[in-house]
Enzyme design. Structure first.
Site, PDB file in Angstrom:
ATOM      1  N   ASN A 147      26.486 -11.470 -52.576  1.00  0.00           N
ATOM      2  CA  ASN A 147      27.285 -11.370 -51.346  1.00  0.00           C
ATOM      3  C   ASN A 147      26.801 -10.314 -50.351  1.00  0.00           C
ATOM      4  OD1 ASN A 147      28.186  -9.397 -53.150  1.00  0.00           O
ATOM      5  ND2 ASN A 147      30.168  -9.282 -52.144  1.00  0.00           N
ATOM      6  N   GLU A 245      29.674  -1.975 -60.822  1.00  0.00           N
ATOM      7  CA  GLU A 245      30.645  -2.222 -59.752  1.00  0.00           C
ATOM      8  C   GLU A 245      31.025  -3.689 -59.848  1.00  0.00           C
ATOM      9  OE1 GLU A 245      32.147  -0.127 -58.005  1.00  0.00           O
ATOM     10  OE2 GLU A 245      30.886   1.623 -58.362  1.00  0.00           O
ATOM     11  N   CYS A 279      33.881  -7.727 -52.319  1.00  0.00           N
ATOM     12  CA  CYS A 279      34.656  -7.165 -53.429  1.00  0.00           C
ATOM     13  C   CYS A 279      35.798  -6.314 -52.897  1.00  0.00           C
ATOM     14  CB  CYS A 279      33.737  -6.340 -54.319  1.00  0.00           C
ATOM     15  SG  CYS A 279      32.747  -5.194 -53.383  1.00  0.00           S
ATOM     16  N   GLN A 326      30.945 -21.927 -55.451  1.00  0.00           N
ATOM     17  CA  GLN A 326      31.939 -21.006 -54.890  1.00  0.00           C
ATOM     18  C   GLN A 326      33.024 -21.786 -54.142  1.00  0.00           C
ATOM     19  OE1 GLN A 326      31.198 -17.895 -55.907  1.00  0.00           O
ATOM     20  NE2 GLN A 326      33.244 -17.325 -55.218  1.00  0.00           N
ATOM     21  N   GLU A 457      28.559   5.156 -56.670  1.00  0.00           N
ATOM     22  CA  GLU A 457      27.345   4.846 -55.917  1.00  0.00           C
ATOM     23  C   GLU A 457      27.451   5.471 -54.529  1.00  0.00           C
ATOM     24  OE1 GLU A 457      25.227   1.289 -56.920  1.00  0.00           O
ATOM     25  OE2 GLU A 457      27.155   0.265 -57.046  1.00  0.00           O
TER      26      GLU A 457
HETATM   27  P1  NAD Z   1      27.576 -12.429 -61.241  1.00  0.00           P
HETATM   28  O1  NAD Z   1      28.229 -11.510 -62.208  1.00  0.00           O
HETATM   29  O2  NAD Z   1      27.611 -13.870 -61.509  1.00  0.00           O
HETATM   30  O3  NAD Z   1      26.039 -12.044 -61.075  1.00  0.00           O
HETATM   31  C1  NAD Z   1      25.635 -10.758 -60.690  1.00  0.00           C
HETATM   32  C2  NAD Z   1      24.180 -10.560 -61.108  1.00  0.00           C
HETATM   33  O4  NAD Z   1      24.102 -10.532 -62.537  1.00  0.00           O
HETATM   34  C3  NAD Z   1      23.260 -11.676 -60.651  1.00  0.00           C
HETATM   35  O5  NAD Z   1      22.010 -11.143 -60.285  1.00  0.00           O
HETATM   36  C4  NAD Z   1      23.137 -12.527 -61.912  1.00  0.00           C
HETATM   37  O6  NAD Z   1      21.968 -13.302 -61.931  1.00  0.00           O
HETATM   38  C5  NAD Z   1      23.120 -11.449 -62.967  1.00  0.00           C
HETATM   39  N1  NAD Z   1      23.474 -11.910 -64.320  1.00  0.00           N
HETATM   40  C6  NAD Z   1      24.238 -12.974 -64.664  1.00  0.00           C
HETATM   41  N2  NAD Z   1      24.321 -13.078 -66.003  1.00  0.00           N
HETATM   42  C7  NAD Z   1      23.599 -12.064 -66.531  1.00  0.00           C
HETATM   43  C8  NAD Z   1      23.307 -11.634 -67.856  1.00  0.00           C
HETATM   44  N3  NAD Z   1      23.792 -12.265 -68.924  1.00  0.00           N
HETATM   45  N4  NAD Z   1      22.541 -10.540 -68.026  1.00  0.00           N
HETATM   46  C9  NAD Z   1      22.060  -9.859 -66.947  1.00  0.00           C
HETATM   47  N5  NAD Z   1      22.285 -10.233 -65.677  1.00  0.00           N
HETATM   48  C10 NAD Z   1      23.059 -11.314 -65.463  1.00  0.00           C
HETATM   49  O7  NAD Z   1      28.226 -12.083 -59.813  1.00  0.00           O
HETATM   50  P2  NAD Z   1      27.952 -12.835 -58.410  1.00  0.00           P
HETATM   51  O8  NAD Z   1      28.681 -14.139 -58.457  1.00  0.00           O
HETATM   52  O9  NAD Z   1      26.530 -12.788 -58.051  1.00  0.00           O
HETATM   53  O10 NAD Z   1      28.708 -11.843 -57.397  1.00  0.00           O
HETATM   54  C11 NAD Z   1      30.066 -11.903 -57.151  1.00  0.00           C
HETATM   55  C12 NAD Z   1      30.797 -10.797 -57.889  1.00  0.00           C
HETATM   56  O11 NAD Z   1      30.256  -9.528 -57.516  1.00  0.00           O
HETATM   57  C13 NAD Z   1      32.267 -10.715 -57.532  1.00  0.00           C
HETATM   58  O12 NAD Z   1      33.035 -10.564 -58.701  1.00  0.00           O
HETATM   59  C14 NAD Z   1      32.366  -9.457 -56.685  1.00  0.00           C
HETATM   60  O13 NAD Z   1      33.608  -8.815 -56.699  1.00  0.00           O
HETATM   61  C15 NAD Z   1      31.322  -8.605 -57.277  1.00  0.00           C
HETATM   62  N6  NAD Z   1      30.919  -7.571 -56.346  1.00  0.00           N
HETATM   63  C16 NAD Z   1      31.338  -6.281 -56.580  1.00  0.00           C
HETATM   64  C17 NAD Z   1      31.003  -5.270 -55.705  1.00  0.00           C
HETATM   65  C18 NAD Z   1      31.438  -3.859 -55.981  1.00  0.00           C
HETATM   66  O14 NAD Z   1      30.780  -2.962 -55.507  1.00  0.00           O
HETATM   67  N7  NAD Z   1      32.503  -3.642 -56.728  1.00  0.00           N
HETATM   68  C19 NAD Z   1      30.231  -5.549 -54.586  1.00  0.00           C
HETATM   69  C20 NAD Z   1      29.819  -6.870 -54.351  1.00  0.00           C
HETATM   70  C21 NAD Z   1      30.160  -7.860 -55.258  1.00  0.00           C
END
Ligand code: NAD
Length: 476
Positions: A147, A245, A279, A326, A457
């Site tokens: 995102n 995060e 997020c 999504q 962070e």
């Molecule tokens: P996701 O958890 O599906 O993926 C995040 C990353 O992890 C991707 O690069 C993905 O390829 C990788 N990943 C997936 N499975 C893995 C595994 N088993 N081992 C290692 N890496 C793996 O999340 P998304 O759909 O890309 O992003 C959306 C989420 O991110 C939402 O829940 C959102 O709230 C969160 N987010 C949080 C913040 C924050 O700072 N709190 C900021 C932005 C997004």
């Protein structure tokens, strides 16, 4: 095909993925190499070999490289913002803004590289001196979500490099374009071979291999709670430092004494801009009964004026949802809200536009309770609820009744309520009369409970994660 960067070389692959524009599914941005398990091993070995020299390099060298990268990102903000909006779907203004933020982050950490300090204390024992010094951790694995395709990588990579760590970076597979552009900029800015490596690909393959590696000292992850939990457990088992995060279910309280027009702007921006895919989005609007009906009327009126469309068109207010999966998830949550008895006061329908894309009319629920699924789980789309409460006290208790704790907000003209909420909010970031999303880059970012884990962070506090402390005793 755009390649992975491993040990200072662009490395090809037999497998690739196509980057598709969510505003126009016929627009293929390009093909990007998918890293193999061997590529990940090679990238980690390169980072490990490059670490000693980089850790001991002059901070001036690191500062200069980060400064050059930041300057190029800023100079190319329009072009890179266009790429970002094309691959992720946020509006062009939002895409350019995100790129500018990434550039500023590199410039900020170019300064921080020169400001690593230690402490010196008198020992409690005669004739001894004690020093506390900070050292880089080693190889850092950086795993990011889709995102914020350039800002989140920037706020992890810049401090990692500034403090003398080496990096293996795995971006989200949905948005490799901005990540590749960033890798290209860092490479040309003079990062030595192996210090920064890009490995694009699936989380289950590439991400997992980074997490499992005994050579990777620490993992900085942003993404969903579910993935975060898995990564956190794996890091714990392997004795790795980890920072996560994750999701949010952020409340925005609208008090009876709020300036209603201002509150509607704060709510619409926080809940729906960037297609609600932040997020920090305020998906729970908690509104006092006295102004509830007036607030609903005004926000519905405002929502009806928003233009939903192609992210790159100048008059678009809200771009498409980022992917088919999504969009499907958003529609399922909208159906869930209705079946649980909330009233869909506005939107929630997929929209047709000139190009085929994942367009969704922003959805607003009224008559919702805080116990409904739509108010317990992160939806991560342009879907928000209004929860009506009797008074301020009930509003605070509903706001804090969540397993998350990233950001929270209040709209009020009462200094007493604003001060009280600052103290009592269970979130890591509190916003008064300003949207729950939208933060500065030089101060800590992060939450509590299921939203975050580990050190904060951004800003100077980022050093807590990217450095290790050493305590030295010296007999004078
Ligand atoms: P996701 O958890 O599906 O993926 C995040 C990353 O992890 C991707 O690069 C993905 O390829 C990788 N990943 C997936 N499975 C893995 C595994 N088993 N081992 C290692 N890496 C793996 O999340 P998304 O759909 O890309 O992003 C959306 C989420 O991110 C939402 O829940 C959102 O709230 C969160 N987010 C949080 C913040 C924050 O700072 N709190 C900021 C932005 C997004």
């Amino acid at each position: 095909m755009k390649l992975n960067l491993i040990a200072g070389e662009w490395v090809g692959s037999t497998q690739s993925t196509s980057n598709i524009n969510p505003s126009d599914l016929s627009d293929r941005i390009g093909d990007y190499a998918l890293a193999s398990g061997q590529d990940v091993t090679d990238a980690i070995s390169a980072a490990q070999s490059a670490f000693p020299a980089w850790a001991q390099s002059s901070p001036e060298l690191r500062s200069d490289i980060l400064d050059r990268a930041g300057a190029e990102i800023l100079a190319r903000r329009d072009e890179l913002g266009h790429l970002l909006s094309r691959e992720e779907g946020k509006t062009l203004a939002e895409g350019i803004g995100e790129v500018a933020r990434a550039g500023r982050i590199f410039r900020y950490f170019a300064g921080e590289a020169l400001r690593v300090t230690g402490e010196r204390l008198n020992s409690v024992r005669a004739g001894l001196e004690v020093e506390i010094i900070r050292e880089p951790e080693g190889v850092i694995g950086i795993i990011t979500p889709w995102n914020f395709p350039i800002a989140i990588p920037a706020w992890k990579i810049a401090p990692a490099l500034a403090y003398g760590n080496t990096v293996v970076f795995k971006p989200a597979d949905l948005v490799p374009g901005s990540a590749w552009a960033l890798a290209d900029i860092l490479h040309r800015a003079g990062v030595p071979a192996g210090v920064f490596n890009l490995v694009m690909g699936r989380g289950s393959v590439v991400g997992n291999a980074i997490v499992q590696s005994s050579q990777v000292r620490a993992i900085s992850f942003t993404g969903s709670v579910q993935t975060g939990r898995q990564i956190g457990m794996a890091c714990m088992e392997r004795g790795k430092k980890v920072q996560m995060e994750m999701g949010g279910k952020n409340p925005l309280i609208i008090c009876a004494d709020a300036d209603l027009d201002a509150a509607v702007s704060v709510a619409v921006n926080g809940s729906y801009f960037s297609t609600g895919q932040r997020c920090t989005a305020s998906s729970r609007m908690i509104v006092e009964r006295a102004i509830h009906d007036a607030f609903v009327d005004r926000i519905v009126q405002r929502l009806s004026t928003l233009r939903i469309g192609h992210a790159l068109e100048a008059d678009t207010d809200i771009g498409p949802v980022a992917s088919a999966a999504q969009l499907q998830q958003d529609l399922e949550y909208i159906a869930s809200g209705r079946s649980e008895g909330a009233e869909l006061a506005f939107g929630g329908q997929p929209l047709n536009r000139q190009t085929e894309g994942y367009f969704l009319q922003p959805a607003l629920f009224t008559g919702a309770t805080n116990q409904m699924r739509i108010n317990r789980e992160e939806i991560f789309g342009p879907v928000a609820s209004i929860i009506r409460v009797e008074d301020y006290e009930e509003a605070v208790s509903v706001a804090n009744d969540t397993e998350f704790g990233l950001s929270s907000g209040i709209c009020t003209t009462s200094l007493a309520k604003a001060s009280d909420f600052k103290r009592r909010s269970g979130a890591g970031m509190v916003m008064v009369n300003t949207p729950t999303a939208g933060v500065d880059y030089h101060v800590p970012f992060g939450g509590r409970r299921n939203s975050s884990y580990g050190p904060r962070e951004q800003g100077a506090h980022a050093r807590e994660f990217y450095t290790a402390l050493k305590t030295v005793y010296v007999t004078a």
